[in-house]
Motif scaffolding. Structure first.
Motif, PDB file in Angstrom:
ATOM      1  N   THR A 125      -8.381 -21.520  62.803  1.00 13.28           N
ATOM      2  CA  THR A 125      -7.065 -22.100  63.095  1.00 13.28           C
ATOM      3  C   THR A 125      -7.067 -23.619  63.190  1.00 13.28           C
ATOM      4  O   THR A 125      -6.008 -24.226  63.345  1.00 13.28           O
ATOM      5  CB  THR A 125      -6.536 -21.555  64.430  1.00 13.28           C
ATOM      6  N   HIS A 127      -9.683 -28.303  73.886  1.00 11.24           N
ATOM      7  CA  HIS A 127      -8.508 -27.643  73.301  1.00 11.24           C
ATOM      8  C   HIS A 127      -7.222 -28.454  73.473  1.00 11.24           C
ATOM      9  O   HIS A 127      -6.854 -29.187  72.575  1.00 11.24           O
ATOM     10  CB  HIS A 127      -8.374 -26.228  73.840  1.00 11.24           C
ATOM     11  N   ASP A 128      -6.536 -28.347  74.605  1.00 10.43           N
ATOM     12  CA  ASP A 128      -5.280 -29.086  74.776  1.00 10.43           C
ATOM     13  C   ASP A 128      -5.462 -30.315  75.662  1.00 10.43           C
ATOM     14  O   ASP A 128      -4.478 -30.967  76.012  1.00 10.43           O
ATOM     15  CB  ASP A 128      -4.207 -28.181  75.412  1.00 10.43           C
ATOM     16  N   ALA A 142      -0.833 -26.177  67.288  1.00  9.34           N
ATOM     17  CA  ALA A 142      -1.269 -26.895  68.500  1.00  9.34           C
ATOM     18  C   ALA A 142      -2.560 -27.668  68.219  1.00  9.34           C
ATOM     19  O   ALA A 142      -2.714 -28.825  68.633  1.00  9.34           O
ATOM     20  CB  ALA A 142      -1.477 -25.915  69.651  1.00  9.34           C
ATOM     21  N   ALA A 143      -3.479 -27.024  67.505  1.00 12.77           N
ATOM     22  CA  ALA A 143      -4.737 -27.697  67.156  1.00 12.77           C
ATOM     23  C   ALA A 143      -4.478 -28.900  66.249  1.00 12.77           C
ATOM     24  O   ALA A 143      -5.102 -29.957  66.406  1.00 12.77           O
ATOM     25  CB  ALA A 143      -5.675 -26.703  66.458  1.00 12.77           C
ATOM     26  N   ASN A 196      -0.777 -15.184  65.576  1.00 14.62           N
ATOM     27  CA  ASN A 196      -1.197 -16.275  66.452  1.00 14.62           C
ATOM     28  C   ASN A 196      -1.560 -17.550  65.703  1.00 14.62           C
ATOM     29  O   ASN A 196      -1.359 -18.666  66.212  1.00 14.62           O
ATOM     30  CB  ASN A 196      -2.406 -15.815  67.286  1.00 14.62           C
ATOM     31  N   GLN A 212      -1.362 -21.312  67.327  1.00 18.29           N
ATOM     32  CA  GLN A 212      -2.579 -21.984  67.786  1.00 18.29           C
ATOM     33  C   GLN A 212      -2.985 -23.080  66.810  1.00 18.29           C
ATOM     34  O   GLN A 212      -3.418 -24.161  67.214  1.00 18.29           O
ATOM     35  CB  GLN A 212      -3.720 -20.976  67.938  1.00 18.29           C
ATOM     36  N   ARG A 261      -8.931 -25.167  65.593  1.00 19.17           N
ATOM     37  CA  ARG A 261      -9.451 -25.511  66.916  1.00 19.17           C
ATOM     38  C   ARG A 261     -10.874 -26.017  66.804  1.00 19.17           C
ATOM     39  O   ARG A 261     -11.670 -25.486  66.023  1.00 19.17           O
ATOM     40  CB  ARG A 261      -9.444 -24.281  67.826  1.00 19.17           C
ATOM     41  N   THR A 270       0.321 -23.474  59.186  1.00 20.74           N
ATOM     42  CA  THR A 270       0.791 -24.151  60.395  1.00 20.74           C
ATOM     43  C   THR A 270       1.988 -25.025  60.030  1.00 20.74           C
ATOM     44  O   THR A 270       2.317 -25.204  58.849  1.00 20.74           O
ATOM     45  CB  THR A 270      -0.305 -25.039  60.999  1.00 20.74           C
ATOM     46  N   ILE A 304       1.782 -14.501  72.708  1.00 20.40           N
ATOM     47  CA  ILE A 304       1.261 -15.445  71.710  1.00 20.40           C
ATOM     48  C   ILE A 304       0.030 -14.870  71.017  1.00 20.40           C
ATOM     49  O   ILE A 304      -0.205 -15.087  69.836  1.00 20.40           O
ATOM     50  CB  ILE A 304       0.890 -16.799  72.376  1.00 20.40           C
ATOM     51  N   TYR A 305      -0.785 -14.146  71.779  1.00 23.65           N
ATOM     52  CA  TYR A 305      -2.020 -13.607  71.212  1.00 23.65           C
ATOM     53  C   TYR A 305      -1.858 -12.147  70.778  1.00 23.65           C
ATOM     54  O   TYR A 305      -2.842 -11.448  70.544  1.00 23.65           O
ATOM     55  CB  TYR A 305      -3.153 -13.735  72.245  1.00 23.65           C
ATOM     56  N   GLU A 339       1.458 -24.273  73.345  1.00 24.95           N
ATOM     57  CA  GLU A 339       1.633 -23.146  72.412  1.00 24.95           C
ATOM     58  C   GLU A 339       2.964 -22.429  72.641  1.00 24.95           C
ATOM     59  O   GLU A 339       3.602 -21.974  71.690  1.00 24.95           O
ATOM     60  CB  GLU A 339       0.440 -22.189  72.516  1.00 24.95           C
TER      61      GLU A 339
END
Length: 929
Positions: free
Chosen positions: A666, A878-879, A851-852, A844, A848, A668, A817, A765-766, A710
């Motif tokens: 994704t 990550h965030d 966001a990444a 997802n 995700q 990440r 994305t 989300i997942y 997310e």
């Protein structure tokens, strides 16, 4: 021809030509490989027009194109905010900059740039030299900053309008003569270049004041006499900033240049190099026009619309690789690299830890099938016994000599350096004083093209795309206790292995690079993958300080707690056993205690994984609950408090994690050696580990973290009005969801109801199932499924998004994305349990992945944003981004970083919800977050 009286110098502002060409023409790409070339085409046309127009008595005798050197200049040292507001150049323009230099040389025109200075300074110096030598100078530009140079035989020409600018033209623009332009600019400032000036004073007022007082210094000395209160106050309170502004706008006209005016003598273009360049760019019309004008046959331009997969590449032949032993051999390779304009580079080292290993040798390749290895530090003996020798083996170049020869090329902006996992090689080179740029990375090219299909290691890529199995490393190094490091490998054995890596890398690049355009992922690679490499390399080299004593105390504390838990577990079990043995634990739980749900695996032992123990604990079994506690402490102790001590670099006192860019499908990032992204923070013991990560004396750790990014992206992608409005209004999103789902007014919300809504929000989300939610909330499965069903009823857009995404993934075998990253979904047609996994992953991935992408975009922009500030970016979790900042600069750095993070999606994507970033500060990581 020596420059003097009667000579006429033309100085072309190269940057002005490039940007005018870029904005005047529609996007254009080279048909064969999709390379953006619109600005190059416009630049060549403008250059050719300039040559054709300069005939007759006013023609130049000397000419040069002057470019801006990329990077900071001395003005940034004077004022760190200089040009800080300027956006980076468009991504499709960046690869065209070096090509405009090539174009200038192809036209047989001198082109120059100087590190640390702007093109305007070089133009100022050359125009002064021309004037003092008794000649004339025409500056081909409309840049107002150059107007201070006009006069005494120097004039400007706006080539677009064919308008000459002399001293009268300057007065028309600034209201003063050229000699006072800098005074007016210093007062008026410039928002584009971030020159402060005096607030509230524009060009007209500035000219009025300078004409009245004669010059800037006289004006500032008599500022108190000015009648208008606002002007008077602006001048008195900002006198230092105004003087600083004058320093910034005054061009340097006495540079030490490594060329003279005589070197700029006009030369006619030579057909072969010029037509060769134009043909390479695939400029049919211009090639024919210039060939006709030169009276030669235009070369044929054959373009295949198919991607260039190099089907005719020669077979691999390790016997053809060259062992570079001396200066002459290396000189020939460097000359070949400059002729080609790119080179595949690989390093051999004594291990994998980039902060501790030594560089052993370097491989190069510029042509498929042709590569070399430059051994530098191979030892005479491979053994580690009493008779081993540290003397260097014969047939190697002196380390310093080789690096001195290679450094200019490795740092040259006009030479593209191609690597496989270039971040590794860049750090190795950085530690010996070489800053490698610009780069391409075959691992990241593959990642942009093939994420989700396979891994992106060189061996796997070579076998899959080149049908070639690389020479293995194991036979060279051995295994186990007898394994040696690469510096102990015989040079004759090292040459084919090392050189082949460069050859493979070049071939992969030739195959992958043209595919970016075809697969429409050029922007992903150019804006989020390639520019992230130097950012991460610097973060990894920065490292984060870790307090060994704190870790040691924690280890002892965890050991004591584990011993107490073991005693409690033994008491609950009724006997002693090895708590760390899944087999013994299974026998006690399911044979001796007779609990239900025991399942044996192929070995005959019961399964006692976390899911099994969590189910038992949820049913009230104390033994299972205590074993889970013991396992958590055991993992914290072995993985973190013990292992982290071994990762502290003895030279820096810091832990230097390594980020895997192409690990997660994704986008990440993953952190390895050690993994600092998986430190558990939901338990008190886990949070304590972060106390060991500390700031240097006089500094603090600053953590900035995206709030619920997310969920915000889900609200945007799925177009959920209720969620979007809640985020815009700054509501507690989990309480709002609970209120919507359970019909409970916000002012009557209980923590338990909010907790359930939070679990559903993040679970959806997942792609969480009723079974998974039941385990998370420790409620019956039927009740959990009811929650999920109600959630979709209240927010139908989410179900629509999921269904649409799954259908898209089935049809295209990938999802995307918001920023165009492709994540392939090859298992969408699977049956059984894998089908459910593939479906959840597809749902997802866009969330995700987006966001990444956002935090990637923020990280790419961060070095420029915090340049000159007492702050370093250390970690990404990550965030969350973590910085080490001087105590007095926390507020300023927080504002800059927050602005970058909250605006990171722009201008590519304007989200329907605001991105919010929370900030925390502390002497250690636990305090900061």
């Amino acid at each position: 021809m020596s420059f003097g009286k009667g000579c006429h110098l033309h100085l072309i502002d190269g940057s002005a030509f490039i940007f005018r060409a870029y904005h005047a023409l529609p996007p254009l790409t080279r048909k064969s490989d999709g390379l953006p070339i619109g600005a190059v085409a416009g630049f060549c046309n403008m250059l050719y027009k300039q040559i054709e127009a300069n005939k007759g008595p006013d023609a130049p005798t000397h000419v040069a194109v002057i470019f801006d050197y990329s990077g900071k200049t001395f003005r940034n040292e004077i004022y760190d905010k200089y040009k800080a507001n300027r956006p980076p150049p468009p991504e499709d323009l960046r690869p065209q900059f070096p090509l405009t230099r090539d174009a200038t040389r192809a036209f047989n025109i001198a082109c120059h740039e100087v590190e640390g200075f702007e093109a305007d300074d070089i133009i100022a110096t050359l125009s002064r030299q021309a004037r003092e030598a008794g000649g004339r100078c025409t500056i081909i530009s409309s840049d107002k900053d150059l107007m201070q140079l006009v006069g005494g035989g120097v004039e400007m020409l706006d080539a677009m309008k064919n308008k000459r600018i002399d001293a009268d033209g300057v007065r028309e623009k600034f209201g003063v003569g050229p000699e006072r332009v800098v005074d007016v600019q210093a007062l008026a400032g410039d928002s584009v270049d971030n020159i402060p000036g005096a607030p509230g004073i524009g060009i007209k007022t500035a000219a009025l004041l300078i004409n009245e007082y004669g010059d800037l210094e006289n004006l500032l000395e008599h500022a108190e006499e000015i009648k208008q209160p606002k002007r008077r106050q602006a001048l008195i309170e900002n006198a230092d900033l105004i003087r600083l502004s004058k320093q910034l706008v005054t061009l340097v006209d006495d540079m030490d240049l490594d060329f003279t005016l005589d070197d700029l003598e006009l030369k006619a273009p030579e057909p072969e190099p010029l037509l060769s360049f134009l043909t390479e760019m695939e400029f049919r019309t211009l090639t024919k026009r210039i060939a006709d004008q030169m009276g030669v046959e235009p070369p044929a331009i054959e373009v295949s619309a198919a991607p260039v997969d190099t089907p005719d590449a020669p077979p691999f032949n390790a016997g053809k690789y060259e062992w570079v032993k001396d200066v002459d051999a290396l000189t020939k390779w460097i000359e070949r690299i400059y002729e080609r304009g790119y080179v595949a580079v690989d390093t051999e080292t004594t291990g994998l830890d980039t902060m501790r290993v030594d560089l052993v040798g370097i491989s190069l390749s510029v042509e498929a099938g042709e590569a070399c290895y430059i051994p530098l530090r191979h030892k005479e003996s491979a053994g580690d016994d009493l008779f081993a020798s540290d003397a260097l083996a014969e047939g190697q170049m002196n380390f310093d000599v080789a690096l001195t020869m290679l450094k200019p090329m490795l740092q040259d902006e006009s030479i593209l350096k191609i690597g496989q996992n270039m971040k590794y090689d860049a750090k190795i080179f950085a530690r010996v004083g070489v800053d490698v740029a610009p780069i391409d990375d075959t691992m990241l090219l593959s990642y942009a093209l093939h994420a989700g299909l396979h891994n992106h290691g060189m061996d796997a890529l070579s076998e899959r795309y080149l049908d070639h199995s690389p020479i293995p490393i194991k036979p060279l190094l051995g295994a186990g206790k007898s394994a040696i490091t690469f510096d102990k490998v015989k040079v004759a054995d090292a040459v084919p292995y090392a050189a082949e890596d460069a050859d493979i890398t070049l071939r992969l690049w030739q195959m992958f690079k043209p595919r970016l355009h075809v697969e429409q992922v050029t922007t992903v690679y150019e804006t989020m993958e390639r520019p992230l490499v130097p950012v991460l390399a610097q973060m990894e080299m920065n490292g984060i300080k870790v307090d060994r004593d704190v870790l040691s105390r924690m280890s002892n504390n965890f050991a004591q707690k584990m011993a107490a838990l073991e005693a409690e577990i033994h008491e609950l079990a009724g006997r002693s056993f090895n708590v760390g043995s899944p087999k013994q634990l299974g026998e006690i739980l399911f044979d001796e205690m007779g609990l239900e749900g025991g399942k044996k695996g192929k070995t005959g032992a019961y399964a006692t994984g976390a899911d099994v123990l969590e189910d038992l604990a949820a049913e009230g079994n104390e033994l299972a609950a205590r074993v889970l506690d013991w396992r958590q402490l055991s993992k914290l102790k072995s993985t973190y408090t013990d292992a982290l001590q071994d990762h502290i670099n003895p030279d820096t006192g810091r832990v230097h994690t390594s980020y895997v860019i192409a690990g997660a499908n994704t986008g990440r990032l993953a952190s390895t050696d050690p993994n600092l992204q998986n430190i558990p923070v939901r338990t008190e013991e886990g949070r304590k580990i972060r106390e060991a990560f500390v700031a240097d004396e006089g500094k603090v750790l600053l953590s900035l973290d995206y709030s619920q990014i997310e969920l915000r992206i889900l609200a945007h992608i799925a177009d959920i009005d209720a969620l979007k409005q809640a985020f815009r209004d700054g509501l507690d999103i989990h309480a709002m969801t609970a209120s919507e789902m359970f019909d409970v007014p916000l002012d009557e919300m209980t923590p338990d109801i909010r907790r359930k809504a939070k679990a559903i929000n993040f679970g959806v989300i997942y792609g969480i199932s009723g079974f998974g939610l039941a385990r998370n909330l420790r409620i019956p499965r039927k009740e959990a499924q009811g929650f999920i069903d109600r959630y979709f009823e209240r927010f139908p857009g989410i179900r629509t998004y999921m269904d649409t995404t799954v259908e898209y993934a089935k049809e295209h075998k990938y999802v995307k994305t918001l920023f165009g990253r492709k994540i392939h979904t090859p298992e969408m047609g699977s049956k059984g349990p894998r089908a459910g996994f593939a479906k959840r992953a597809a749902i997802n991935a866009p969330i995700q992945g987006s966001a990444a992408d956002i935090i990637r975009r923020a990280m790419v922009r961060m070095p420029e944003a915090i340049y000159g500030m007492p702050a370093k970016m250390l970690l990404q979790v990550h965030d969350e981004l973590i910085f080490e900042v001087e105590e007095g600069a926390v507020d300023a750095v927080t504002k800059v970083v927050r602005d970058v993070m909250e605006g990171a999606s722009m201008p590519a994507v304007k989200l329907d919800v605001p991105l919010i970033v929370d900030a925390g500060v502390g002497v250690n990581w636990a305090e900061a977050h």
